[in-house]
Write a protein that holds these residues in place. Structure first.
Motif, mmCIF file in Angstrom:
data_model
loop_
_atom_site.group_PDB
_atom_site.id
_atom_site.type_symbol
_atom_site.label_atom_id
_atom_site.label_comp_id
_atom_site.label_asym_id
_atom_site.label_seq_id
_atom_site.Cartn_x
_atom_site.Cartn_y
_atom_site.Cartn_z
ATOM 1 N N SER A 106 -2.098 18.361 56.726
ATOM 2 C CA SER A 106 -3.441 18.324 57.348
ATOM 3 C C SER A 106 -3.455 19.717 57.943
ATOM 4 N N SER A 107 -3.355 20.645 57.118
ATOM 5 C CA SER A 107 -3.441 22.069 57.694
ATOM 6 C C SER A 107 -4.610 22.523 58.387
ATOM 7 N N TRP A 108 -6.009 21.832 58.291
ATOM 8 C CA TRP A 108 -7.134 21.905 58.728
ATOM 9 C C TRP A 108 -6.909 21.492 60.567
ATOM 10 N N GLU A 109 -5.942 21.173 60.797
ATOM 11 C CA GLU A 109 -5.847 20.317 62.200
ATOM 12 C C GLU A 109 -5.052 21.573 63.005
ATOM 13 N N LYS A 110 -4.779 22.405 62.583
ATOM 14 C CA LYS A 110 -3.979 23.632 62.900
ATOM 15 C C LYS A 110 -4.390 24.973 62.628
ATOM 16 N N TYR B 144 0.864 18.781 70.702
ATOM 17 C CA TYR B 144 0.289 17.947 69.667
ATOM 18 C C TYR B 144 0.936 18.219 68.134
ATOM 19 N N ASP C 269 3.477 21.736 63.120
ATOM 20 C CA ASP C 269 3.779 21.087 62.205
ATOM 21 C C ASP C 269 4.738 19.709 62.683
ATOM 22 N N ALA D 291 0.357 17.977 64.206
ATOM 23 C CA ALA D 291 -0.531 17.672 63.149
ATOM 24 C C ALA D 291 -0.034 16.733 62.042
ATOM 25 N N HIS D 292 -0.844 16.144 61.537
ATOM 26 C CA HIS D 292 -0.548 14.971 60.555
ATOM 27 C C HIS D 292 -0.049 15.834 59.260
ATOM 28 N N THR E 263 -0.325 23.103 69.109
ATOM 29 C CA THR E 263 -0.440 22.181 68.009
ATOM 30 C C THR E 263 0.740 22.644 66.873
#
Length: 97
Positions: free
Chosen positions: A60-64, A54, A34, A56-57, A32
């Motif tokens: 949206s640091s919580w996605e990685k 993938y 940026d 991340a949005h 994952t």
């Protein structure tokens, strides 16, 4: 972690990612990142490491989470906006370890 000889050149970054993760290829189930231009060669990385990437949005640091945690630990030794070119490979390895 690897020091790029050409800053954020997309082809160089892709090759460094593959080179750095090749040893761990069987453990790399996905990556994952940026959604940044440095990873424009994501298809090359996916093909070479037989994995899926993938993005991340934005903001949206919580996605990685794992990479954000690693970045926080790295920043204890290498502050943000530091140029990596003067840093020795031994120092990079020290921080990585």
């Amino acid at each position: 972690m690897a020091k790029s000889p050409k800053d954020k050149n997309t082809k160089v970054v892709a090759k460094l990612v593959v080179q750095t993760l090749r040893t761990f290829e069987c453990h790399v189930l996905s990556i994952t990142t940026d959604n940044v231009s440095e990873f424009a060669e994501h298809k090359y990385i996916e093909k070479k490491l037989h994995t899926k990437i993938y993005c991340a949005h934005p903001y949206s640091s919580w996605e990685k989470g794992p990479i954000e945690n690693a970045n926080k630990l790295i920043r204890q030794h290498i502050p943000k906006n530091t140029y990596f070119s003067p840093l020795s490979d031994d120092y990079i390895l020290f921080v990585q370890t």
